[in-house]
Motif scaffolding. Sequence first.
Motif, PDB file in Angstrom:
ATOM      1  N   GLY A  45      12.556   3.051 -38.270  1.00 51.11           N
ATOM      2  CA  GLY A  45      13.913   3.564 -38.092  1.00 51.11           C
ATOM      3  C   GLY A  45      14.080   4.748 -39.010  1.00 51.11           C
ATOM      4  N   GLY A  46      15.323   5.158 -39.236  1.00 53.74           N
ATOM      5  CA  GLY A  46      15.535   6.273 -40.138  1.00 53.74           C
ATOM      6  C   GLY A  46      16.957   6.772 -40.108  1.00 53.74           C
ATOM      7  N   LEU A  47      17.125   7.949 -40.691  1.00 53.48           N
ATOM      8  CA  LEU A  47      18.442   8.570 -40.812  1.00 53.48           C
ATOM      9  C   LEU A  47      18.309  10.045 -40.460  1.00 53.48           C
ATOM     10  CD1 LEU A  47      21.420   8.437 -41.933  1.00 53.48           C
ATOM     11  CD2 LEU A  47      20.448   9.132 -44.128  1.00 53.48           C
ATOM     12  N   SER A  48      19.240  10.519 -39.665  1.00 58.20           N
ATOM     13  CA  SER A  48      19.278  11.936 -39.305  1.00 58.20           C
ATOM     14  C   SER A  48      20.628  12.474 -39.760  1.00 58.20           C
ATOM     15  CB  SER A  48      19.128  12.045 -37.787  1.00 58.20           C
ATOM     16  OG  SER A  48      19.579  13.286 -37.330  1.00 58.20           O
ATOM     17  N   PHE A  49      20.642  13.701 -40.267  1.00 54.97           N
ATOM     18  CA  PHE A  49      21.914  14.317 -40.619  1.00 54.97           C
ATOM     19  C   PHE A  49      21.793  15.834 -40.542  1.00 54.97           C
ATOM     20  CE2 PHE A  49      19.621  13.100 -44.455  1.00 54.97           C
ATOM     21  CZ  PHE A  49      19.600  14.255 -45.232  1.00 54.97           C
ATOM     22  N   LYS A  50      22.936  16.462 -40.352  1.00 55.35           N
ATOM     23  CA  LYS A  50      23.004  17.916 -40.261  1.00 55.35           C
ATOM     24  C   LYS A  50      23.208  18.465 -41.664  1.00 55.35           C
ATOM     25  CE  LYS A  50      25.007  21.432 -37.353  1.00 55.35           C
ATOM     26  NZ  LYS A  50      26.041  21.778 -36.408  1.00 55.35           N
ATOM     27  N   VAL A  51      22.553  19.593 -41.960  1.00 50.87           N
ATOM     28  CA  VAL A  51      22.727  20.225 -43.270  1.00 50.87           C
ATOM     29  C   VAL A  51      23.096  21.692 -43.094  1.00 50.87           C
ATOM     30  CG1 VAL A  51      21.161  18.682 -44.517  1.00 50.87           C
ATOM     31  CG2 VAL A  51      20.252  20.751 -43.485  1.00 50.87           C
ATOM     32  N   ASN A  52      23.744  22.205 -44.119  1.00 51.91           N
ATOM     33  CA  ASN A  52      24.113  23.607 -44.144  1.00 51.91           C
ATOM     34  C   ASN A  52      23.780  24.130 -45.536  1.00 51.91           C
ATOM     35  OD1 ASN A  52      25.101  26.028 -43.286  1.00 51.91           O
ATOM     36  ND2 ASN A  52      27.235  25.523 -43.696  1.00 51.91           N
ATOM     37  N   GLY A  53      22.484  24.077 -45.875  1.00 55.36           N
ATOM     38  CA  GLY A  53      22.033  24.459 -47.207  1.00 55.36           C
ATOM     39  C   GLY A  53      21.887  25.961 -47.340  1.00 55.36           C
ATOM     40  N   LEU A  54      21.409  26.377 -48.501  1.00 56.44           N
ATOM     41  CA  LEU A  54      21.216  27.805 -48.760  1.00 56.44           C
ATOM     42  C   LEU A  54      20.202  28.411 -47.801  1.00 56.44           C
ATOM     43  CD1 LEU A  54      21.126  27.806 -52.657  1.00 56.44           C
ATOM     44  CD2 LEU A  54      22.900  28.767 -51.185  1.00 56.44           C
ATOM     45  N   THR A  55      19.096  27.701 -47.568  1.00 50.36           N
ATOM     46  CA  THR A  55      18.047  28.269 -46.722  1.00 50.36           C
ATOM     47  C   THR A  55      17.846  27.506 -45.423  1.00 50.36           C
ATOM     48  OG1 THR A  55      16.397  26.991 -47.910  1.00 50.36           O
ATOM     49  CG2 THR A  55      16.760  29.233 -48.655  1.00 50.36           C
ATOM     50  N   HIS A  56      18.000  26.198 -45.445  1.00 51.12           N
ATOM     51  CA  HIS A  56      17.797  25.419 -44.216  1.00 51.12           C
ATOM     52  C   HIS A  56      19.134  25.017 -43.631  1.00 51.12           C
ATOM     53  CE1 HIS A  56      15.944  22.885 -41.240  1.00 51.12           C
ATOM     54  NE2 HIS A  56      16.707  21.876 -41.633  1.00 51.12           N
ATOM     55  N   LYS A  57      19.370  25.498 -42.433  1.00 49.82           N
ATOM     56  CA  LYS A  57      20.577  25.114 -41.703  1.00 49.82           C
ATOM     57  C   LYS A  57      20.100  24.451 -40.417  1.00 49.82           C
ATOM     58  CE  LYS A  57      23.299  28.954 -43.592  1.00 49.82           C
ATOM     59  NZ  LYS A  57      22.981  28.524 -44.907  1.00 49.82           N
ATOM     60  N   GLY A  58      20.513  23.229 -40.216  1.00 51.28           N
ATOM     61  CA  GLY A  58      20.058  22.474 -39.044  1.00 51.28           C
ATOM     62  C   GLY A  58      20.114  20.995 -39.343  1.00 51.28           C
ATOM     63  N   TRP A  59      19.023  20.300 -39.047  1.00 44.76           N
ATOM     64  CA  TRP A  59      19.003  18.854 -39.204  1.00 44.76           C
ATOM     65  C   TRP A  59      17.840  18.417 -40.076  1.00 44.76           C
ATOM     66  CZ3 TRP A  59      20.387  21.522 -34.977  1.00 44.76           C
ATOM     67  CH2 TRP A  59      21.641  21.229 -34.418  1.00 44.76           C
ATOM     68  N   VAL A  60      18.040  17.285 -40.717  1.00 44.09           N
ATOM     69  CA  VAL A  60      16.980  16.629 -41.478  1.00 44.09           C
ATOM     70  C   VAL A  60      16.865  15.215 -40.923  1.00 44.09           C
ATOM     71  CG1 VAL A  60      16.270  15.764 -43.753  1.00 44.09           C
ATOM     72  CG2 VAL A  60      17.449  17.972 -43.571  1.00 44.09           C
ATOM     73  N   LYS A  61      15.640  14.811 -40.598  1.00 44.92           N
ATOM     74  CA  LYS A  61      15.381  13.438 -40.161  1.00 44.92           C
ATOM     75  C   LYS A  61      14.501  12.782 -41.208  1.00 44.92           C
ATOM     76  CE  LYS A  61      15.448  13.574 -35.131  1.00 44.92           C
ATOM     77  NZ  LYS A  61      14.634  13.303 -33.942  1.00 44.92           N
ATOM     78  N   VAL A  62      14.982  11.677 -41.756  1.00 49.15           N
ATOM     79  CA  VAL A  62      14.204  10.904 -42.713  1.00 49.15           C
ATOM     80  C   VAL A  62      13.772   9.641 -41.976  1.00 49.15           C
ATOM     81  CG1 VAL A  62      14.216   9.765 -44.966  1.00 49.15           C
ATOM     82  CG2 VAL A  62      15.620  11.810 -44.608  1.00 49.15           C
ATOM     83  N   CYS A  63      12.468   9.545 -41.676  1.00 45.53           N
ATOM     84  CA  CYS A  63      11.941   8.460 -40.843  1.00 45.53           C
ATOM     85  C   CYS A  63      11.092   7.514 -41.676  1.00 45.53           C
ATOM     86  CB  CYS A  63      11.098   9.038 -39.720  1.00 45.53           C
ATOM     87  SG  CYS A  63      11.962  10.278 -38.731  1.00 45.53           S
ATOM     88  N   LEU A  64      11.419   6.230 -41.636  1.00 42.92           N
ATOM     89  CA  LEU A  64      10.670   5.211 -42.367  1.00 42.92           C
ATOM     90  C   LEU A  64       9.472   4.773 -41.531  1.00 42.92           C
ATOM     91  CD1 LEU A  64      10.379   3.276 -44.774  1.00 42.92           C
ATOM     92  CD2 LEU A  64      11.870   1.673 -43.545  1.00 42.92           C
ATOM     93  N   ARG A  65       8.268   5.042 -42.058  1.00 46.11           N
ATOM     94  CA  ARG A  65       7.059   4.649 -41.334  1.00 46.11           C
ATOM     95  C   ARG A  65       6.771   3.168 -41.581  1.00 46.11           C
ATOM     96  NH1 ARG A  65       1.964   7.605 -41.423  1.00 46.11           N
ATOM     97  NH2 ARG A  65       1.800   6.828 -43.535  1.00 46.11           N
ATOM     98  N   TRP A  66       5.951   2.583 -40.724  1.00 46.01           N
ATOM     99  CA  TRP A  66       5.607   1.162 -40.822  1.00 46.01           C
ATOM    100  C   TRP A  66       4.838   0.858 -42.105  1.00 46.01           C
ATOM    101  CZ3 TRP A  66       8.105  -2.192 -37.968  1.00 46.01           C
ATOM    102  CH2 TRP A  66       8.666  -1.752 -36.777  1.00 46.01           C
ATOM    103  N   VAL A  67       4.191   1.865 -42.707  1.00 44.46           N
ATOM    104  CA  VAL A  67       3.448   1.647 -43.959  1.00 44.46           C
ATOM    105  C   VAL A  67       4.356   1.839 -45.176  1.00 44.46           C
ATOM    106  CG1 VAL A  67       1.171   2.178 -43.022  1.00 44.46           C
ATOM    107  CG2 VAL A  67       2.580   4.024 -43.937  1.00 44.46           C
ATOM    108  N   ASP A  68       5.660   1.919 -44.938  1.00 46.06           N
ATOM    109  CA  ASP A  68       6.685   1.929 -45.984  1.00 46.06           C
ATOM    110  C   ASP A  68       6.776   3.225 -46.783  1.00 46.06           C
ATOM    111  OD1 ASP A  68       8.815   0.310 -46.548  1.00 46.06           O
ATOM    112  OD2 ASP A  68       7.947  -0.475 -48.395  1.00 46.06           O
ATOM    113  N   ASP A  69       6.434   4.344 -46.145  1.00 45.14           N
ATOM    114  CA  ASP A  69       6.758   5.624 -46.756  1.00 45.14           C
ATOM    115  C   ASP A  69       7.554   6.430 -45.729  1.00 45.14           C
ATOM    116  OD1 ASP A  69       4.904   6.623 -44.937  1.00 45.14           O
ATOM    117  OD2 ASP A  69       3.523   7.396 -46.451  1.00 45.14           O
ATOM    118  N   TYR A  70       7.981   7.615 -46.128  1.00 46.06           N
ATOM    119  CA  TYR A  70       8.862   8.400 -45.265  1.00 46.06           C
ATOM    120  C   TYR A  70       8.187   9.661 -44.750  1.00 46.06           C
ATOM    121  CZ  TYR A  70      12.732   5.569 -47.009  1.00 46.06           C
ATOM    122  OH  TYR A  70      13.562   4.532 -47.324  1.00 46.06           O
ATOM    123  N   THR A  71       8.518  10.020 -43.529  1.00 44.00           N
ATOM    124  CA  THR A  71       8.201  11.330 -42.970  1.00 44.00           C
ATOM    125  C   THR A  71       9.542  12.044 -42.847  1.00 44.00           C
ATOM    126  OG1 THR A  71       6.274  10.550 -41.755  1.00 44.00           O
ATOM    127  CG2 THR A  71       7.314  12.568 -40.951  1.00 44.00           C
TER     128      THR A  71
END
Length: 103
Positions: A45-71
Amino acid sequence: METTSRSMEIAQIILDQIKYADRSALMSWGANNFCALSETKEFQGGLSFKVNGLTHKGWVKVCLRWVDDYTIIFINKNREVVKISEGAYCDMLVDVIDWIEKK
């Protein structure tokens, strides 16, 4: 129904981990439109959210892998993947997202 609550639980845990690491991180990224991500073959599973940072404007997806780390996947406003960071752990989430934000 059970899958939905598990997805929500994982999304909330990720949110809590980011807030625990840096209380003002989400605000500094201009994060909004939070969305829980469903389970897939690759991710629990994971979390997605929209950002409006200094350089990156768009979306960030934080995905929990089955081996318990994040992509962490960065997507621009044209819905193109611009960067993928793999193998992050919960204590690295803010640093990885910050690094992309300030690039």
